[in-house]
Design a protein around this motif. Structure first.
Motif, PDB file in Angstrom:
ATOM      1  N   ARG A  30      -0.993  42.249   9.549  1.00  8.99           N
ATOM      2  CA  ARG A  30      -1.469  41.119  10.356  1.00  8.99           C
ATOM      3  C   ARG A  30      -0.723  41.331  11.637  1.00  8.99           C
ATOM      4  O   ARG A  30      -0.196  41.233  11.775  1.00  8.99           O
ATOM      5  CB  ARG A  30      -0.681  39.457   9.389  1.00  8.99           C
ATOM      6  CG  ARG A  30      -1.036  39.385   9.006  1.00  8.99           C
ATOM      7  CD  ARG A  30      -1.410  37.396   8.485  1.00  8.99           C
ATOM      8  NE  ARG A  30       0.294  37.484   8.155  1.00  8.99           N
ATOM      9  CZ  ARG A  30       0.860  36.072   7.919  1.00  8.99           C
ATOM     10  NH1 ARG A  30      -0.172  35.087   7.899  1.00  8.99           N
ATOM     11  NH2 ARG A  30       2.042  36.096   7.722  1.00  8.99           N
ATOM     12  N   LEU A  32      -2.428  40.680  15.672  1.00  9.03           N
ATOM     13  CA  LEU A  32      -3.069  40.049  16.332  1.00  9.03           C
ATOM     14  C   LEU A  32      -3.338  40.717  17.665  1.00  9.03           C
ATOM     15  O   LEU A  32      -3.168  41.126  17.824  1.00  9.03           O
ATOM     16  CB  LEU A  32      -2.472  38.474  16.957  1.00  9.03           C
ATOM     17  CG  LEU A  32      -3.398  37.571  17.003  1.00  9.03           C
ATOM     18  CD1 LEU A  32      -2.789  36.784  17.913  1.00  9.03           C
ATOM     19  CD2 LEU A  32      -4.226  37.994  18.084  1.00  9.03           C
ATOM     20  N   THR A  37      -6.444  39.201  13.668  1.00  8.63           N
ATOM     21  CA  THR A  37      -5.337  38.975  12.891  1.00  8.63           C
ATOM     22  C   THR A  37      -6.013  39.778  11.591  1.00  8.63           C
ATOM     23  O   THR A  37      -6.633  39.544  10.861  1.00  8.63           O
ATOM     24  CB  THR A  37      -4.621  37.718  12.173  1.00  8.63           C
ATOM     25  OG1 THR A  37      -4.185  37.015  13.538  1.00  8.63           O
ATOM     26  CG2 THR A  37      -3.578  38.294  11.925  1.00  8.63           C
ATOM     27  N   GLU A  71       5.626  38.451   8.560  1.00 10.47           N
ATOM     28  CA  GLU A  71       5.212  38.616   9.755  1.00 10.47           C
ATOM     29  C   GLU A  71       3.380  38.408  10.437  1.00 10.47           C
ATOM     30  O   GLU A  71       3.147  38.977   9.813  1.00 10.47           O
ATOM     31  CB  GLU A  71       5.882  39.143  10.441  1.00 10.47           C
ATOM     32  CG  GLU A  71       7.494  38.964   9.412  1.00 10.47           C
ATOM     33  CD  GLU A  71       8.284  40.313   9.889  1.00 10.47           C
ATOM     34  OE1 GLU A  71       9.564  40.289  10.139  1.00 10.47           O
ATOM     35  OE2 GLU A  71       8.160  41.388  10.090  1.00 10.47           O
ATOM     36  N   VAL A  72       3.614  38.624  11.620  1.00  5.65           N
ATOM     37  CA  VAL A  72       2.207  38.888  12.179  1.00  5.65           C
ATOM     38  C   VAL A  72       2.857  39.200  13.182  1.00  5.65           C
ATOM     39  O   VAL A  72       4.358  38.932  14.541  1.00  5.65           O
ATOM     40  CB  VAL A  72       1.423  37.148  12.773  1.00  5.65           C
ATOM     41  CG1 VAL A  72       0.881  37.419  13.288  1.00  5.65           C
ATOM     42  CG2 VAL A  72       1.309  36.885  11.408  1.00  5.65           C
ATOM     43  N   ILE A  74       2.634  39.727  16.993  1.00  2.32           N
ATOM     44  CA  ILE A  74       1.612  39.511  18.338  1.00  2.32           C
ATOM     45  C   ILE A  74       1.909  39.723  19.580  1.00  2.32           C
ATOM     46  O   ILE A  74       3.123  40.079  19.895  1.00  2.32           O
ATOM     47  CB  ILE A  74       1.692  37.566  18.244  1.00  2.32           C
ATOM     48  CG1 ILE A  74       3.501  37.342  18.742  1.00  2.32           C
ATOM     49  CG2 ILE A  74       1.464  36.564  16.799  1.00  2.32           C
ATOM     50  CD1 ILE A  74       3.524  35.700  18.704  1.00  2.32           C
ATOM     51  N   GLU A 374      -4.584  32.502  17.118  1.00  2.00           N
ATOM     52  CA  GLU A 374      -4.372  33.390  17.781  1.00  2.00           C
ATOM     53  C   GLU A 374      -5.627  32.684  19.011  1.00  2.00           C
ATOM     54  O   GLU A 374      -5.417  33.139  20.439  1.00  2.00           O
ATOM     55  CB  GLU A 374      -6.540  33.817  17.456  1.00  2.00           C
ATOM     56  CG  GLU A 374      -6.187  34.901  16.691  1.00  2.00           C
ATOM     57  CD  GLU A 374      -5.995  34.768  15.289  1.00  2.00           C
ATOM     58  OE1 GLU A 374      -5.526  32.798  15.409  1.00  2.00           O
ATOM     59  OE2 GLU A 374      -6.176  35.256  14.389  1.00  2.00           O
TER      60      GLU A 374
END
Length: 463
Positions: A30, A32, A37, A71-72, A74, A374
């Motif tokens: 993931r 972004l 994503t 986790e993302v 970003i 997003e």
């Protein structure tokens, strides 16, 4: 390197990567990006993003980090409305504490307001003093706004050439004597000046005459303070900014919009081609006048936190694109200036300290409204960067600075002012449970360790 992702222009999402390793590679399910994503590998060299490829291409680097399933990755937030206050009022906040707080909240770039430091950033000499104060202490990248006050029109071009991102003015008393306000005609004159070098005027839009005629804020009742800063004062001032921008052709930016009444005229002005952008702040989107206890001066800010119906219209203004961005307006002070002991809204300093909490505050509210991460990052990273002209920040994209946060969107925490990096432990959010937590922050490819400052001072046109 396998299947290389194509950008919208149809070009490979790599830059000169053949046969070479990277300083850092980040892999995750993931990440972004401009494509949403998605599962990607990010290659970083010399602090820049130089490769974005599908997960599984096995980019190699001196350091490899794999995101956990929770986790993302970003883009680092860009907060273009921060009062750091150093030099001169460093006991309120300072570059070390402010930039640590920023990093802990996933903010990788701040742009500092020209007040409440002493001296304010109204000439090049004052700018250089502020830069000297910031340079050895910055844990994130730091840029600067200049100030427009009566009598400094001759300094505006010099400040622009020295790298400020634009100019802030007030249309009523700023709260500090060393930063006096402009009359609308003076603002128009300065707008005409800055058009010649394509700068931007940022305006604290409350009308001084309307405020002078409003009820007194003295006492511990929040409803009395709210009546002392009526929506009408904001609406009149926003209308002034719109018309002066229309007449001069200047770029204008409305700071910390709190009155939803102003949204129709803002929408109309934008439709007419007026060069207008608008920000609002987490406190206007998450707090409610109806819930503020008497004497709770931690909630005092100007313009004020308004009613529930107003808050809902601000959210709609964001979703409709009338409001462009969300920034903190981090405006801290010492505890005594908040008049905690007496709780007098007429006496207390007006400002909310929230630099470390902005993303979690907005994500908590956004989740309840089915607004995507997003979208939130568009309001808090991409759009502020675009407005300030930070062309290499605000998105995980080729050629951009490698500014990231590892974000756990399903994490939660309880706000404890004594554990924040803000210098003074006071917040209207004390004890609130918030969703989303920043786990790690990287600025130009280097992880913030909160011990050694690696942030850069940035200039207009170079960031």
């Amino acid at each position: 390197m396998g299947n290389i992702e194509l950008t919208k222009a149809g070009t490979p999402a790599t830059e000169n990567t053949a046969g070479t390793d990277f300083d850092l590679v980040i892999r995750g399910e993931r990440i972004l990006t401009g494509a949403g994503t998605v599962a990607r590998e990010i290659g970083i060299r010399d602090g820049k993003i130089v490769a974005i490829e599908p997960l599984g291409n096995n980019l190699s680097g001196a350091q490899l980090i794999e995101l956990s399933a929770e986790e993302v990755l970003i883009p680092g937030l860009v907060d273009t409305h921060v009062h750091v206050n150093e030099p001169g009022r460093t006991e309120w906040e300072g570059f070390e504490s402010a930039t640590k707080a920023a990093a802990a909240g996933g903010v990788t770039t701040i742009v500092d307001m020209p007040l409440n430091s002493i001296p304010p950033t109204v000439n090049v000499e004052a700018l250089e003093l502020k830069q000297d104060a910031a340079r050895p202490k910055a844990f994130v990248d730091v840029g600067f706004w200049g100030g427009a006050i009566p009598g400094n029109k001759k300094d505006l071009r010099e400040l622009h050439d020295a790298g400020v991102f634009g100019f802030k003015c007030f249309l009523l008393h700023s709260g500090v004597e060393e930063f006096p306000y402009l009359e609308p005609d003076e603002m128009e004159e300065d707008m005409t000046e800055i058009v010649s070098f394509n700068s931007m005027m940022l305006v604290h839009a409350e009308d001084s005459r309307a405020i002078d005629r409003a009820p007194n804020a003295e006492g511990d009742h929040y409803d009395r303070f709210l009546a002392s800063r009526p929506r009408g004062a904001e609406n009149v001032a926003v209308a002034e900014v719109i018309e002066r921008a229309r007449w001069t052709g200047a770029r204008a930016h409305i700071l910390h919009l709190s009155s939803s009444d102003a949204l129709p005229m803002i929408e109309s002005a934008k439709r007419d081609g007026v060069k207008l952008t608008v920000e609002t702040c987490p406190h206007y989107l998450t707090l409610l006048a109806e819930e503020i206890p008497n004497g709770a001066t931690a909630f005092k800010c100007c313009p004020p936190i308004r009613e529930a119906s107003n808050r809902e219209l601000l959210w709609k203004g964001l979703q409709d694109g009338i409001i462009d961005s969300i920034v903190s307006d981090h405006s801290p002070s010492t505890l005594d200036l908040k008049d905690i002991e007496n709780g007098d809204f007429g006496v207390a300093w007006g400002g909310v300290a929230s630099l470390q909490l902005g993303l979690a505050l907005i994500w908590t509210e956004a989740k309840r409204r089915d607004i995507t991460l997003e979208t939130v990052l568009g309001w808090m990273s991409a759009r502020p960067a675009e407005i300030a002209g930070l062309s290499h920040k605000g998105a995980i994209a080729l050629g951009n600075d490698a500014d990231f946060a590892f974000f756990g969107p399903e994490d939660s925490f309880v706000v404890d002012v004594d554990k924040l990096h803000h210098k003074n432990p006071i917040s209207p959010y004390q004890g609130k449970v918030l969703a989303g937590k920043v786990r790690r922050t990287f600025v130009r490819g280097t992880e913030v360790d909160f011990k050694t400052p690696h942030g850069n001072l940035i200039r207009r046109g170079e960031a």
